[in-house]
Scaffold this motif. Structure first.
Motif, PDB file in Angstrom:
ATOM      1  N   ILE A 149      30.212  28.123  28.530  1.00  0.00           N
ATOM      2  CA  ILE A 149      30.257  29.084  29.527  1.00  0.00           C
ATOM      3  C   ILE A 149      31.360  29.046  30.509  1.00  0.00           C
ATOM      4  N   ALA A 150      32.010  27.641  31.031  1.00  0.00           N
ATOM      5  CA  ALA A 150      33.186  27.550  31.696  1.00  0.00           C
ATOM      6  C   ALA A 150      34.487  28.256  31.066  1.00  0.00           C
ATOM      7  N   ALA A 151      34.355  27.992  29.464  1.00  0.00           N
ATOM      8  CA  ALA A 151      35.293  28.665  28.872  1.00  0.00           C
ATOM      9  C   ALA A 151      35.540  29.963  28.718  1.00  0.00           C
ATOM     10  N   PHE A 152      34.353  30.568  28.955  1.00  0.00           N
ATOM     11  CA  PHE A 152      33.868  31.932  28.787  1.00  0.00           C
ATOM     12  C   PHE A 152      34.773  32.648  30.106  1.00  0.00           C
ATOM     13  N   TYR A 153      34.510  32.209  31.035  1.00  0.00           N
ATOM     14  CA  TYR A 153      35.095  32.869  32.523  1.00  0.00           C
ATOM     15  C   TYR A 153      36.682  32.515  32.671  1.00  0.00           C
ATOM     16  N   GLY A 154      37.254  31.569  31.768  1.00  0.00           N
ATOM     17  CA  GLY A 154      38.730  31.404  31.847  1.00  0.00           C
ATOM     18  C   GLY A 154      39.412  32.792  31.651  1.00  0.00           C
ATOM     19  N   GLY A 155      40.274  33.207  32.289  1.00  0.00           N
ATOM     20  CA  GLY A 155      41.251  34.464  32.110  1.00  0.00           C
ATOM     21  C   GLY A 155      40.346  35.631  32.653  1.00  0.00           C
ATOM     22  N   LYS A 156      39.181  35.484  33.127  1.00  0.00           N
ATOM     23  CA  LYS A 156      38.432  36.780  33.555  1.00  0.00           C
ATOM     24  C   LYS A 156      38.831  37.149  34.810  1.00  0.00           C
ATOM     25  N   SER A 157      38.636  38.545  35.133  1.00  0.00           N
ATOM     26  CA  SER A 157      38.742  39.313  36.077  1.00  0.00           C
ATOM     27  C   SER A 157      37.222  39.609  36.676  1.00  0.00           C
ATOM     28  N   ILE A 158      36.789  38.929  37.634  1.00  0.00           N
ATOM     29  CA  ILE A 158      35.460  39.284  38.247  1.00  0.00           C
ATOM     30  C   ILE A 158      35.313  39.798  39.474  1.00  0.00           C
ATOM     31  N   LEU A 159      34.366  40.775  39.673  1.00  0.00           N
ATOM     32  CA  LEU A 159      34.170  41.462  41.026  1.00  0.00           C
ATOM     33  C   LEU A 159      32.619  40.795  41.301  1.00  0.00           C
ATOM     34  N   ILE A 160      32.700  40.457  42.735  1.00  0.00           N
ATOM     35  CA  ILE A 160      31.699  39.782  43.438  1.00  0.00           C
ATOM     36  C   ILE A 160      31.323  40.819  44.590  1.00  0.00           C
ATOM     37  N   THR A 161      30.140  41.441  44.685  1.00  0.00           N
ATOM     38  CA  THR A 161      29.603  42.061  45.892  1.00  0.00           C
ATOM     39  C   THR A 161      28.841  40.953  46.703  1.00  0.00           C
ATOM     40  N   GLY A 162      28.938  40.901  48.091  1.00  0.00           N
ATOM     41  CA  GLY A 162      28.086  39.865  48.680  1.00  0.00           C
ATOM     42  C   GLY A 162      28.757  38.563  48.790  1.00  0.00           C
ATOM     43  N   ALA A 163      30.147  38.427  48.376  1.00  0.00           N
ATOM     44  CA  ALA A 163      30.952  37.235  48.276  1.00  0.00           C
ATOM     45  C   ALA A 163      30.842  36.494  49.398  1.00  0.00           C
ATOM     46  N   THR A 164      30.588  37.367  50.726  1.00  0.00           N
ATOM     47  CA  THR A 164      30.636  36.443  51.882  1.00  0.00           C
ATOM     48  C   THR A 164      29.221  35.787  52.618  1.00  0.00           C
TER      49      THR A 164
END
Length: 508
Positions: free
Chosen positions: A4-19
């Motif tokens: 799972i950790a390797a999967f997110y490597g190099g990814k561009s991620i959009l988060i709403t509600g990040a604050t």
């Protein structure tokens, strides 16, 4: 190596509600376990005179991100804050920013819960799905709902339940209906749900189902989200939602009685457990591409139940060891089971002391504030009553399936097995976390806080004794029987004392 950790490597991620509470912990976990991710886009707007960059700087400088800075020193460079307003139909995102989001985003985590006004949770989700459908590199869209979206049901399965009114019709009507008319029809639309928040979350799920198209989508339904259990450290919390507000109100002595069912299940779930499940679902949805939209329940009641009575006892026990500073009264709270007793205790234990204290503030030339504060507390309690007097059953087949799909390393790094949770330890850390991270109180002040509680206890005893003597004096003045009883007690005590004196003299 964690897949799972390797999967997110190099990814561009959009988060709403990040604050928000959940969004911050999600970002922290992503940076700590996948420091080689490419970028996290967060949608936000300026607040309290702060620019977007200042808000990001403030978030990253909090205690929560201390470990992140060790493993990812350039974390500031990996957050891209984009101006957006989720209350607008198009989010008010600039053309350049929109183009970047559409062309680069690999994963979307929709954590935002907008103002609980009818339609807003629905329109924001619809707009985000429209954006997602234009993202050629998108691998997964994860929608965070709530386990209470269908709280009008006793048993809730991992399916999307239809609502009587189509979301599209509601969205269309919101565009031209007057606000007063919307307020008037809202109670009829939400039916047997307790509020608009749970109803609009259910509508949001329907929108996800209807607008998903060819997207890889999953829905996560957490129950009452509480402080961190393990990561990045126990007890971190930064808002008054869920049990946090109740714990503060009880610890400060404001809350003395609450209408709740002691045996009802307190379905609290630690925020880091929700985050671990969310990241595991993101990986599974992108890699395995399920044929349909899967719903995952993130709850504790099925695996490791704790009732409100047990939780309340442990919270009060923790106050004895870790009291809050400058308490209004000694911490104590009791459960009531009917409306009459609730109204009685609200009048005697909540409103009356607040009025007396405000009278004291006026006499000393200060502005009264306790009555206003108490009314806000009682209003909040009335909104929570629905949830602390009921228990629900959530099926967890998909959550258990996902757990079985993880490698031992992923089960360790992204642990969402709530069966391992020790409630007594968690609640103690929760109270401690509120004191340290929410109230910003120094642990060195605990001895003084304990002394303050002793003074409050003595004042309480003196007040009750004086009240009893006054009541008894008034009774004696009005009742011959009361006078006779009083003279009998005094005479008996005098004779008893004389007897002991005589016995002592004979021994000498």
């Amino acid at each position: 190596m964690s897949m799972i950790a390797a999967f997110y490597g190099g990814k561009s991620i959009l988060i709403t509600g990040a604050t928000g509470f959940l969004g911050k912990v999600l970002m922290e976990k992503l940076f700590r376990t996948s420091p080689d991710l490419k970028v996290i886009y967060i949608l936000m707007r300026p607040k309290a005179g702060q620019t977007l960059q200042q808000r990001v700087f403030q978030i990253l400088n909090s205690k929560l991100f201390e470990k992140v800075k060790e493993v990812c020193p350039n974390v500031h460079e990996k957050i891209r804050a984009i101006y957006a307003d989720l209350n607008h139909s198009d989010f008010a995102i600039s053309k350049e920013d929109m183009q970047e989001l559409l062309s680069c985003t690999n994963i979307v985590f929709h954590c935002a819960a907008t103002v609980p006004r009818l339609g807003l949770n629905v329109t924001a989700t619809q707009q985000l799905l429209l954006m997602a459908s234009q993202m050629p590199k998108l691998e997964a869209f994860i929608h965070i709902s709530t386990a209470f979206s269908n709280c009008n049901l006793k048993h809730i399965d991992e399916v999307i339940y239809p609502c009587p009114v189509e979301p599209k019709k509601i969205i269309q009507s919101m565009e031209w209906l007057d606000d007063s008319i919307i307020d008037e029809i809202t109670p009829k639309l939400i039916g047997d749900r307790p509020n608009t928040y749970t109803y609009t979350k259910a509508l949001g799920e329907m929108v996800v189902q209807q607008e998903s198209g060819n997207l890889n989508i999953a829905i996560i339904r957490p129950s009452i989200v509480g402080a961190t259990w393990q990561e990045p450290f126990p007890g971190w919390v930064d808002n008054l939602n869920g049990p946090s507000g109740l714990i503060i109100a009880a610890g400060k002595g404001f809350l003395r009685a609450i209408k709740a069912t002691p045996m009802a299940v307190a379905d609290v779930i630690p925020v880091d457990t929700v985050v671990n499940l969310t990241l595991a679902v993101g990986w599974y949805t992108a890699v395995h591409r399920p044929k349909s939209t899967l719903v995952y329940h993130c709850t504790s009641g099925n695996f490791n139940p704790c009732n409100w009575g047990k939780m309340g006892i442990q919270v009060l026990a923790t106050f004895e060891k870790i009291p809050f500073e400058r308490a209004f009264r000694r911490p104590y709270a009791d459960f009531t089971s009917n409306n009459f007793m609730t109204q009685y205790w609200n009048a005697v234990s909540h409103r009356a002391p607040a009025i007396i204290y405000d009278f004291y503030l006026r006499l000393t030339g200060r502005k009264p504030r306790m009555t206003k504060l108490m009314n806000r507390l009682l209003k909040t309690l009335s909104l929570l009553e629905y949830f602390i007097n009921r228990s629900w059953e959530w099926s967890t087949y998909n959550t258990e399936m996902l757990m079985s799909e993880l490698s031992p390393e992923d089960q360790r790094v992204f642990n969402f097995d709530v069966r391992q949770l020790n409630w007594l330890e968690y609640i103690e850390n929760y109270v401690l976390g509120i004191k340290k991270y929410l109230l910003k109180e120094d642990m060195a002040g605990i001895p003084e806080a304990k002394q303050h509680l002793k003074r409050l206890r003595n004042i309480h005893y003196l007040f009750n004794t004086a009240l009893l003597l006054i009541a008894w004096r008034l009774l004696i003045a009005r009742s011959q029987m009361a006078r006779n009883v009083w003279f009998f007690i005094v005479s008996f005590c005098y004779k008893l004392l004389s007897y002991f004196r005589a016995s002592s003299t004979l021994k000498v």
